[in-house]
Scaffold this active site. Structure first.
Site, PDB file in Angstrom:
ATOM      1  N   TYR A 150       4.954   6.866  -5.727  1.00 51.48           N
ATOM      2  CA  TYR A 150       4.362   7.134  -4.796  1.00 51.48           C
ATOM      3  C   TYR A 150       3.482   8.059  -4.222  1.00 51.48           C
ATOM      4  O   TYR A 150       4.409   8.813  -3.361  1.00 51.48           O
ATOM      5  CB  TYR A 150       4.008   6.121  -4.158  1.00 51.48           C
ATOM      6  CG  TYR A 150       4.246   5.624  -3.151  1.00 51.48           C
ATOM      7  CD1 TYR A 150       4.150   5.845  -1.604  1.00 51.48           C
ATOM      8  CD2 TYR A 150       5.565   4.949  -3.112  1.00 51.48           C
ATOM      9  CE1 TYR A 150       4.772   5.135  -0.326  1.00 51.48           C
ATOM     10  CE2 TYR A 150       6.877   4.931  -1.871  1.00 51.48           C
ATOM     11  CZ  TYR A 150       6.130   4.871  -1.066  1.00 51.48           C
ATOM     12  OH  TYR A 150       7.284   4.388   0.325  1.00 51.48           O
ATOM     13  N   HIS A 177       2.144  -4.299   2.370  1.00 52.36           N
ATOM     14  CA  HIS A 177       1.867  -3.591   3.435  1.00 52.36           C
ATOM     15  C   HIS A 177       0.264  -2.842   2.372  1.00 52.36           C
ATOM     16  O   HIS A 177       0.091  -2.527   1.491  1.00 52.36           O
ATOM     17  CB  HIS A 177       3.031  -2.614   3.263  1.00 52.36           C
ATOM     18  CG  HIS A 177       4.383  -2.818   3.841  1.00 52.36           C
ATOM     19  ND1 HIS A 177       5.302  -1.848   2.987  1.00 52.36           N
ATOM     20  CD2 HIS A 177       4.827  -4.335   4.171  1.00 52.36           C
ATOM     21  CE1 HIS A 177       6.757  -2.772   3.522  1.00 52.36           C
ATOM     22  NE2 HIS A 177       5.859  -3.851   3.875  1.00 52.36           N
TER      23      HIS A 177
END
Length: 471
Positions: free
Chosen positions: A133, A70
């Site tokens: 993240y 992604h």
């Protein structure tokens, strides 16, 4: 097994901007501790100050859980809280490294900075792996996402656990091959004041590049409510503000004063807040009118401002607001000449019509042509010059307005002695309305921008080119 005792250290990869970081992890018989994100230390060590706004954690039960590839429209700071992963990153941005691949194993002692447009994926190598993240934009259904198939033959990622034995979603398995991926374009540049002299020069400089947008006041009014939601601002890297209220004499009237403050201060302040909140580089064009002109030498970027009139006061106030934006360039210029009506065109017209003008001869400066300003702005942005204030004017010997008028007459084949020099007071003595005070010395020192690698054009030669002749 997590490695303890490493120092904070960056390792470049073959993908521009994709950087692996060793993180100090401190462990004992109780477990371990690390600073997963520490802005002051990490930016000092070279990590971009990317301004994270959201922290996500993906927990994975089983070995072989595989996610990606992604590429989202934001930057990521990726690390592992528990467990271990095999990570794979593919550059999906426009440019020569499109399709480049980098792979590495991450455990809690490593992190990686993933720039916008680089495809991100991983496969878990231990059970109960927590992948974390930070991102510098909030997830949005309106954002543009780009995907690549995990099994793409061109990327040829050597997954430790073959994909036919791994756990992955049907959606990830159906993503397109590289040949069918539309590369991620660069973040946008927005030019405001696109219909003005400088705006037109910026359009000529950047052309029809698809990531550059242009807007005039009718399309984006900085003084209108709702500026913060007028665009999806996180999609923009840079805003160049070439819009301003520049009617220096009209600014001395009641109506003009209000309009000047609205455009040059209120609107600029709103734009500065948008830029600061969204990590945008703001380029703002300033003026020699922020000085009183009393200095006997060229003005530097560090000289104290002391504007004489309303226009100069509003430009100085706007500059102060722009200076609060972490990523800003204040480009200070003077005596601007571009497309449309201007002093040079007026003098050329008078010369051809046989009119002998009286022109001010006690104000000194250098002409600055808009194509030179546009070229300089692009140079500062593309070279990543240190943020701050830069004087950007034409170079060469300073001259008075009367000197320049005589040169225009000469270059157009007319007698320069037809130009009569007068004082500022004599010139404006019979003016029907308020007259703004002008700085007598408008010469700006361009040493700083030259040290940044930009060479301003010689003002005299630029004038020759502008008039299409040589003296």
């Amino acid at each position: 097994m997590t490695e303890y005792g490493k120092g904070l250290q960056a390792t470049e990869t073959g993908i521009p901007g994709l950087v692996v970081w060793d993180l100090p992890v401190h462990g004992d018989n109780r477990g371990w501790f690390k600073e997963n994100w520490q802005r002051e230390k990490m930016t000092a060590a070279g990590l971009p100050d990317f301004g994270p706004v959201q922290n996500n954690i993906s927990f994975n039960d089983a070995v072989g859980t595989t996610r990606g590839i992604h590429a989202e429209p934001w930057d990521k700071w990726v690390s592992v809280a528990t467990g271990r992963i095999f990570g794979a990153w593919v550059d999906l941005r426009e440019g020569p490294t499109f399709g480049a691949v980098y792979t590495a194993e991450l455990d809690p002692s490593k992190a990686i900075f993933v720039p916008r447009g680089v495809g991100n994926s991983y496969q878990t190598l231990e059970p109960d792996t927590a992948y974390t993240y930070l991102v510098n934009d909030h997830w949005s259904p309106d954002a543009q996402y780009t995907f690549l198939n995990l099994a793409d033959e061109t990327a040829a990622i050597a997954w430790p656990i073959p994909l036919d034995q791994a756990e992955l979603s049907a959606k990830d398995a159906a993503h397109p091959r590289l040949a069918d991926v539309t590369p991620v374009p660069p973040k946008k540049i927005l030019v405001l004041g696109a219909g003005g002299q400088l705006g037109r020069a910026l359009r000529a400089e950047y052309g029809d590049a698809p990531h550059v947008e242009y807007a005039d006041r009718a399309e984006l009014d900085l003084t209108a409510p709702g500026l913060e939601s007028a665009r999806r601002w996180r999609e923009y890297d840079t805003v160049i503000n070439a819009a301003a209220y520049t009617a220096v004499d009209l600014a001395e009237t009641a109506e003009g004063r209000a309009d000047a403050w609205a455009a040059n201060v209120t609107g600029v302040g709103a734009l500065a807040r948008v830029a600061a909140a969204n990590g945008i580089t703001l380029v703002h064009v300033s003026s020699d009118y922020v000085f009183d002109g009393a200095k006997s030498a060229p003005y530097t970027e560090d000289d104290a401002i002391a504007p004489l009139g309303v226009y100069g006061q509003t430009k100085a106030a706007g500059d102060a607001l722009v200076a609060t934006v972490p990523r800003h360039y204040i480009v200070r210029t003077s005596w601007v000449i571009g497309e449309g009506g201007n002093f040079v065109r007026t003098m050329a017209s008078l010369a051809e019509r046989g009119i002998d003008p009286k022109v001010v001869d006690d104000q000194v400066g250098r002409l600055t042509f808009t194509d030179d300003i546009a070229r300089g702005i692009r140079h500062l942005l593309e070279t990543g010059a240190p943020h701050g204030v830069y004087n950007l004017t034409g170079n060469g010997e300073p001259a008075t307005w009367a000197d320049i008028a005589r040169r225009v007459f000469q270059l157009t084949g007319n007698d320069p002695s037809r130009v009569t020099g007068v004082t500022t007071e004599e010139y404006f003595g019979s003016a029907p309305g308020p007259v703004a005070p002008r700085p007598r010395n408008s010469v700006l020192d361009t040493t700083k921008v030259e040290r940044a690698g930009f060479t301003p054009a010689n003002a005299s030669r630029s004038l020759e080119t502008y008039l299409g002749t040589r003296g």
